[in-house]
Design a protein around this motif. Structure first.
Motif, PDB file in Angstrom:
ATOM      1  N   PHE A 167       0.819  -1.219   0.000  1.00 24.55           N
ATOM      2  CA  PHE A 167       0.000   0.000   0.000  1.00 24.55           C
ATOM      3  C   PHE A 167       0.851   1.268   0.000  1.00 24.55           C
ATOM      4  N   PRO A 168       1.823   1.428   0.899  1.00 27.12           N
ATOM      5  CA  PRO A 168       2.604   2.678   0.845  1.00 27.12           C
ATOM      6  C   PRO A 168       3.488   2.802  -0.385  1.00 27.12           C
ATOM      7  N   SER A 169       3.893   1.687  -0.992  1.00 25.02           N
ATOM      8  CA  SER A 169       4.781   1.772  -2.143  1.00 25.02           C
ATOM      9  C   SER A 169       4.027   1.907  -3.461  1.00 25.02           C
ATOM     10  N   LEU A 170       2.822   1.358  -3.557  1.00 25.08           N
ATOM     11  CA  LEU A 170       2.099   1.348  -4.822  1.00 25.08           C
ATOM     12  C   LEU A 170       1.063   2.464  -4.941  1.00 25.08           C
ATOM     13  N   PHE A 171       0.373   2.785  -3.859  1.00 27.29           N
ATOM     14  CA  PHE A 171      -0.758   3.701  -3.965  1.00 27.29           C
ATOM     15  C   PHE A 171      -0.380   5.079  -4.519  1.00 27.29           C
ATOM     16  N   PRO A 172       0.684   5.738  -4.040  1.00 21.56           N
ATOM     17  CA  PRO A 172       1.006   7.055  -4.633  1.00 21.56           C
ATOM     18  C   PRO A 172       1.312   6.985  -6.115  1.00 21.56           C
ATOM     19  N   PHE A 173       1.993   5.912  -6.539  1.00 21.22           N
ATOM     20  CA  PHE A 173       2.349   5.798  -7.953  1.00 21.22           C
ATOM     21  C   PHE A 173       1.135   5.433  -8.806  1.00 21.22           C
ATOM     22  N   PHE A 174       0.198   4.698  -8.241  1.00 15.97           N
ATOM     23  CA  PHE A 174      -1.042   4.433  -8.968  1.00 15.97           C
ATOM     24  C   PHE A 174      -1.783   5.738  -9.263  1.00 15.97           C
ATOM     25  N   VAL A 175      -1.824   6.632  -8.277  1.00 18.48           N
ATOM     26  CA  VAL A 175      -2.480   7.924  -8.479  1.00 18.48           C
ATOM     27  C   VAL A 175      -1.760   8.727  -9.565  1.00 18.48           C
ATOM     28  N   ILE A 176      -0.424   8.725  -9.520  1.00 17.95           N
ATOM     29  CA  ILE A 176       0.345   9.474 -10.526  1.00 17.95           C
ATOM     30  C   ILE A 176       0.136   8.892 -11.916  1.00 17.95           C
ATOM     31  N   SER A 177       0.086   7.562 -12.025  1.00 22.03           N
ATOM     32  CA  SER A 177      -0.132   6.948 -13.334  1.00 22.03           C
ATOM     33  C   SER A 177      -1.511   7.284 -13.883  1.00 22.03           C
ATOM     34  N   GLU A 178      -2.509   7.340 -13.016  1.00 20.72           N
ATOM     35  CA  GLU A 178      -3.840   7.745 -13.465  1.00 20.72           C
ATOM     36  C   GLU A 178      -3.832   9.194 -13.967  1.00 20.72           C
ATOM     37  N   LEU A 179      -3.086  10.062 -13.295  1.00 22.74           N
ATOM     38  CA  LEU A 179      -2.974  11.447 -13.760  1.00 22.74           C
ATOM     39  C   LEU A 179      -2.264  11.513 -15.109  1.00 22.74           C
ATOM     40  N   MET A 180      -1.257  10.675 -15.306  1.00 21.36           N
ATOM     41  CA  MET A 180      -0.560  10.635 -16.595  1.00 21.36           C
ATOM     42  C   MET A 180      -1.496  10.206 -17.716  1.00 21.36           C
ATOM     43  N   LEU A 181      -2.366   9.255 -17.423  1.00 23.80           N
ATOM     44  CA  LEU A 181      -3.354   8.826 -18.422  1.00 23.80           C
ATOM     45  C   LEU A 181      -4.324   9.957 -18.729  1.00 23.80           C
ATOM     46  N   GLY A 182      -4.777  10.646 -17.698  1.00 29.18           N
ATOM     47  CA  GLY A 182      -5.730  11.719 -17.910  1.00 29.18           C
ATOM     48  C   GLY A 182      -5.155  12.880 -18.692  1.00 29.18           C
ATOM     49  N   PHE A 183      -3.877  13.189 -18.494  1.00 25.57           N
ATOM     50  CA  PHE A 183      -3.234  14.284 -19.214  1.00 25.57           C
ATOM     51  C   PHE A 183      -2.736  13.868 -20.600  1.00 25.57           C
ATOM     52  N   GLY A 184      -2.853  12.577 -20.947  1.00 27.87           N
ATOM     53  CA  GLY A 184      -2.479  12.129 -22.288  1.00 27.87           C
ATOM     54  C   GLY A 184      -1.009  11.857 -22.478  1.00 27.87           C
ATOM     55  N   ILE A 185      -0.235  11.775 -21.414  1.00 22.18           N
ATOM     56  CA  ILE A 185       1.198  11.537 -21.552  1.00 22.18           C
ATOM     57  C   ILE A 185       1.472  10.144 -22.118  1.00 22.18           C
ATOM     58  N   VAL A 186       0.694   9.152 -21.686  1.00 26.81           N
ATOM     59  CA  VAL A 186       0.870   7.800 -22.206  1.00 26.81           C
ATOM     60  C   VAL A 186       0.510   7.751 -23.682  1.00 26.81           C
ATOM     61  N   HIS A 187      -0.505   8.499 -24.102  1.00 27.02           N
ATOM     62  CA  HIS A 187      -0.849   8.565 -25.521  1.00 27.02           C
ATOM     63  C   HIS A 187       0.291   9.178 -26.329  1.00 27.02           C
ATOM     64  N   PHE A 188       0.962  10.151 -25.752  1.00 23.20           N
ATOM     65  CA  PHE A 188       2.123  10.769 -26.405  1.00 23.20           C
ATOM     66  C   PHE A 188       3.225   9.736 -26.633  1.00 23.20           C
ATOM     67  N   ILE A 189       3.518   8.949 -25.611  1.00 24.15           N
ATOM     68  CA  ILE A 189       4.561   7.930 -25.743  1.00 24.15           C
ATOM     69  C   ILE A 189       4.138   6.846 -26.732  1.00 24.15           C
TER      70      ILE A 189
END
Length: 423
Positions: free
Chosen positions: A52-74
């Motif tokens: 939980f402490p190691s994955l949860f913050p990064f899960f939130v950041i990855s969701e933000l990356m998806l929402g901002f389209g960064i993964v689509h850019f890559i």
């Protein structure tokens, strides 16, 4: 196997075999209540203290990356590489970027969507799922390297061999399937010139369009990221606790002793530490428990523990296999190519970790140094002759299959005589 036979097999599993297995497990949990309770508490501690402490913050950041389209850019930047390297249409670049960023089983979900929309062929989809089903960097770095091993330096080596071997699996899987089926199934995706050239402008446009399609404000995006990440963490914790209880109950019933002794014998033949047998057996069922067990033996050199972790991360565990198989069942994609690709990926990642340990990690007082080449050759010469013969037979069969594939491609490229005369 036809679609009707596949449906009948699914009915047999859902109506007879799975309920029987569930009944047996319930009876064993009632027989060994103390073992099941202790395993549940131990699995819950792994989830709360490490995952939980190691994955949860990064899960939130990855969701933000998806929402901002960064993964689509890559993904758009990867489009021109998919067809020449992996025999996959350019749309597979987005799937590869999403899968490497989000981990299993995202690749199977996205590939199934592409197959339903007829944007990708059947064998192309099976090749795509085969090499893009990987662990996410968040779990590999945060949970395994830092949480289980307590060694942030190990993260780079694990990531390099894990994702590097996945790309090698993709290059190997490009020989899977026939060229004719690829040409017929690619459809209009192989005819788009925009997907055949590298363009930062098109990648930025894809990111902008993805952001417009998403349309959520920063507050809404953050709220949804936290909610979805919490739901995903609950699923991860449930799987860890479930398989922890199952493995402990089977161990208490002496069911797992046969598997442990078998794996210990195989590791002894390969001159590998037998103490890692529990990690390999646990990782066969669930990747988190296997990765945790691979870091546990104190008297095993870190090099071998890291190789075991690379094997387990690449295999994925039967829990991931079950998820992927159920997703692929929604389309006409087959599970067997995925299974063999996981085996190739697992053995390849472990071998690369052992071979590249010294260049990747270097000399450190806390690590046992890599053996000299002459010592490794001496160990190999001590392997029983029967195992050497088996390896030679496997190598010969692989060479013959490759030659057969080359001959088949040459014969298929020859001009064929048409039955109708030219007008």
């Amino acid at each position: 196997m036809t679609q009707v036979e596949a449906l009948s097999m699914n009915k047999i599993w859902t109506r007879a075999i799975i309920p029987l297995i569930a009944l047996i497990l319930i009876v064993m949990m009632l027989i060994y209540p103390s073992a099941s309770w202790e395993a549940g508490v131990r699995g819950l501690a792994i989830w709360w203290d490490v995952l939980f402490p190691s994955l949860f913050p990064f899960f939130v950041i990855s969701e933000l990356m998806l929402g901002f389209g960064i993964v689509h850019f890559i993904g758009k930047l990867l489009d021109p590489l998919m067809q020449p390297l992996f025999r996959i249409p350019g749309t597979g670049g987005f799937v590869a970027a999403m899968s490497f960023a989000s981990g299993y089983p995202v690749s199977a979900k996205l590939t199934t969507k592409l197959r339903r929309q007829l944007l990708i062929g059947r064998e192309e989809g099976e090749r795509l799922v085969a090499f893009t089903t990987t662990s996410d960097p968040i779990f590999l770095i945060g949970a395994v390297s830092v949480g289980f091993f307590g060694n942030p330096k190990l993260a780079g080596a694990l990531a390099l061999v894990h994702y590097g071997s996945a790309i090698i699996v993709g290059l190997i899987m490009r020989f899977y399937g026939t060229k004719q089926s690829t040409d017929k199934s690619a459809g209009s995706t192989s005819k788009k010139p925009s997907e055949a050239s590298f363009s930062i402008r098109l990648a930025l446009r894809a990111m902008h369009e993805a952001r417009l399609v998403d349309g959520r404000s920063l507050g809404e995006l953050l709220r949804h990221a936290v909610t979805s990440s919490l739901q995903l963490m609950v699923v991860v914790g449930g799987l860890v606790v479930f398989f922890s209880v199952i493995l402990e109950v089977l161990t208490a019933a002496n069911v797992m002793s046969f598997f442990y002794s078998t794996v210990q014998g195989m590791l002894a033949i390969l001159h590998l530490p037998p103490e890692l047998a529990q990690a390999f057996v646990g990782g066969t069922f669930e990747v988190t428990l296997g990765a945790k067990a691979s870091a546990a033996p104190a008297d095993v050199p870190l090099m071998f523990k890291a190789a075991a972790a690379a094997f387990i991360l690449s295999w994925g565990g039967l829990s991931v296999h079950a998820q992927v198989a159920s997703i692929l069942n929604d389309a006409d994609l087959r599970y067997l190519p995925f299974f063999f690709a996981r085996l190739i990926h697992a053995f390849l990642a472990a071998a690369l970790m052992l071979l590249a340990w010294k260049p990747l990690m270097g000399a450190s007082p806390s690590f046992k140094p890599l053996e000299q080449p002459e010592q490794l050759l001496q160990r190999w010469s001590e392997v029983p002759s029967l195992f050497i013969v088996f390896v030679k037979i496997v190598v010969i069969l692989l060479i013959l299959s490759l030659l057969a594939r080359i001959i088949q491609q040459l014969l298929s490229s020859l001009p064929r005589q048409k039955g109708k005369p030219k007008k």
